[in-house]
Motif scaffolding. Sequence first.
Motif, PDB file in Angstrom:
ATOM      1  N   GLY A 167       0.840  -1.192   0.000  1.00 13.68           N
ATOM      2  CA  GLY A 167       0.000   0.000   0.000  1.00 13.68           C
ATOM      3  C   GLY A 167       0.876   1.243   0.000  1.00 13.68           C
ATOM      4  O   GLY A 167       2.103   1.166   0.024  1.00 13.68           O
ATOM      5  N   THR A 199      -3.849   4.435   0.520  1.00 11.19           N
ATOM      6  CA  THR A 199      -4.177   3.419  -0.488  1.00 11.19           C
ATOM      7  C   THR A 199      -5.630   3.506  -0.920  1.00 11.19           C
ATOM      8  O   THR A 199      -5.945   3.521  -2.117  1.00 11.19           O
ATOM      9  N   HIS A 200      -6.561   3.559   0.047  1.00 11.82           N
ATOM     10  CA  HIS A 200      -7.981   3.584  -0.289  1.00 11.82           C
ATOM     11  C   HIS A 200      -8.330   4.832  -1.097  1.00 11.82           C
ATOM     12  O   HIS A 200      -9.059   4.763  -2.095  1.00 11.82           O
ATOM     13  N   ARG A 203      -6.694   4.553  -4.581  1.00 12.94           N
ATOM     14  CA  ARG A 203      -7.309   3.502  -5.393  1.00 12.94           C
ATOM     15  C   ARG A 203      -8.634   4.004  -5.974  1.00 12.94           C
ATOM     16  O   ARG A 203      -8.953   3.743  -7.143  1.00 12.94           O
ATOM     17  N   ALA A 204      -9.393   4.758  -5.158  1.00  8.04           N
ATOM     18  CA  ALA A 204     -10.639   5.333  -5.674  1.00  8.04           C
ATOM     19  C   ALA A 204     -10.350   6.389  -6.730  1.00  8.04           C
ATOM     20  O   ALA A 204     -11.064   6.512  -7.722  1.00  8.04           O
ATOM     21  N   GLU A 237      -4.596  -5.652  -7.039  1.00 11.10           N
ATOM     22  CA  GLU A 237      -5.300  -4.396  -6.779  1.00 11.10           C
ATOM     23  C   GLU A 237      -4.474  -3.442  -5.925  1.00 11.10           C
ATOM     24  O   GLU A 237      -4.981  -2.466  -5.421  1.00 11.10           O
ATOM     25  N   SER A 238      -3.194  -3.750  -5.753  1.00 10.84           N
ATOM     26  CA  SER A 238      -2.356  -2.900  -4.921  1.00 10.84           C
ATOM     27  C   SER A 238      -1.792  -1.751  -5.744  1.00 10.84           C
ATOM     28  O   SER A 238      -1.870  -1.741  -6.971  1.00 10.84           O
TER      29      SER A 238
END
Length: 666
Positions: A167, A199-200, A203-204, A237-238
């Motif tokens: 991440g 990370t979140h 990623r979005a 998905e990292s």
Amino acid sequence: MPSKTIKIFKRIFSIKNLLIVLLILTVAGGTYKTVNYLWKEKGNAVHDDLKQYQQAVVENESEMLSSQLVNFVVRGKELARSRIFRIAMDSLNSPDKEEVSKALEDLKNFVKVCGFSAGFLFEPDGNIYASTVGPDESIRNEYKEAVQNTLHSRTPIFSPLQGINNGLVTYLFVPVYDAYATSTSEPPSHILMLEVPMTHILRAFLGSERTFKYKSSIHLIQQKGKTSEEIVFSYPESLKLQSMKVSLDGVSEVDFGVRTALSMTNQVYSSAEFIPVVNWWVMIETDVAVPNRIFTVYRHETILFGIISLAAIIFFILTIRFIASTRKYHRKSSRLEEKIPALQKELQLLRIVNNALPEPISLKKSDSGTFLHVNKSFADFTGLGKSETLNLTDNQVFDHKEAEALSHGDQMVNMSNSSYSEEMTLTRGIYTSTMQVTFLPCSIEKDGDSILTVFRDVTTEKNAAQKSIEVRQQVINALIRAVESVPFLDGHTSLMRKLALEIAETLLLSDADCATVEAAAILSQVGKTFVPKEIMEKEGKLTPEEIKETQRYIEHTCKILEGVEFDLPIIPTIWQMQETLDGTGYPNGLEGKKISTLARILGVTNTFSALVQKRSYRKAKTARQAVEILQSMADKKYDSTVIEALGAVIETQAGKIILQESHVEI
């Protein structure tokens, strides 16, 4: 036979036939121009639409990321200013191991509750004082510089992104003051480094399910020193940081245009916006082939007619040129012969003017730097004769430091092929003067083969400008004292200034913006001294005429200040502070993005300060009640981001102190 040929020739090239041919060519040219105009309009329309779309995307995405970072800053500052946190932090010095263990657990809980994944407490010398994840000497060495920068600036600082456990995180450095410190003027006792999970969020931001117009792609680039890194997805998905072949170091802005894609595989239209607090670039790219396909069909429909029309125009030009070339040649030769005496006289006049000019002037070769010509003022200035300076260089005429500065100016002209100006200090004997040196590209035998240098003494102007700055500062200080002396404005102005500055710092605005909003808040109420006292102190509601009279205080304020030259946009900020997002404000009814961020901050703090102060026709509101009233008008009249920042500020320890000093209930 020859006479018959002559007749045919005359018949073909008769005036009538030539006029017909000319008419046909004119129609063909007009048709081509019309078609080409429509073609260009189509291309420009697609180009402009793509440009506006890309600019809107990068602005919206940058604002979204900035607001999320501001949220972390608010939480970090609240944690660092929490008296409970700082008192608990003192327990880390306890000789009781159980108390120290409990303090470490409290530190970990405080960090987790505020949304951070880890926390490190540094001493001013850069050593780790406490950590939620255990001691790590590499962390101390890696972030020692950031700790010192935070200690020096006393403002929150973000570190570059880095990968941890598949991440990405960034570290927020926040100054921590002693629990018993009376103000932030005392140096921080510790620096709190908070691990911000990104990370979140990223990623979005980079999610593959997001779709953009024109099949555009969004990119996030981190500027790390002289290198650039792109945040990309890795399997499955990292996220990871990928080094880029190009660097954005030294780039101040990336406007819309065609350039090589980040992947270095194709050409794209791209735009980018910089988020300075974290050194990120938000970039959007659109393959150049995508907009081209939109008007390709339109182009194919007109290409045949365009070729025919172009051929007709070329034929027309060549024909006219063939007929008129001989006559033009003779006329031009005659005119040149007539001009030769006048040119010789003009040359002699130029020589007289050149030697009479008071400014030193030199002309030298751009490649070798040797002097080709100098005027009398230059010879007097250098103490050399005009003939002595010819074929010399700057290094032979000036001292080493002055020659280096002049060489730099020559290099700038050679690289840009445009004029360059630089201010230099030149010493001649015991006299030191400030010279404005202008370098101009010239052409003698070929383009840019020489450089014209003009020296202008600006010592007197420089001294006068410095005196003007001092006088202007005295005027500003007098205006500030005048505002603070008015009883019914003092409390309002003071509260505005303190809250506006806190909001600007919370929104991570630059030092110049913070200084602008603070000065504008202080001076914004000057014009109210021109509003009749009976209106300002009237009990009950004002009449429409009285309301209109009070609104003129903005005009009075700006008229008072218009004679003062500020280095900051203080007057435009005050002029817009009563404008609202829906266009119902005054004096010009501006709306939306036409209102600057600094004016929006003043508008919110001005309304807040009015609500929390007692008026003859109503009681004073509490701070939270005033924020709720502002929130009901968020994004209608006032900026929601500014209102959120105000709400966060009044809940902080510093905000509560400001309210307490202004006698405002929380």
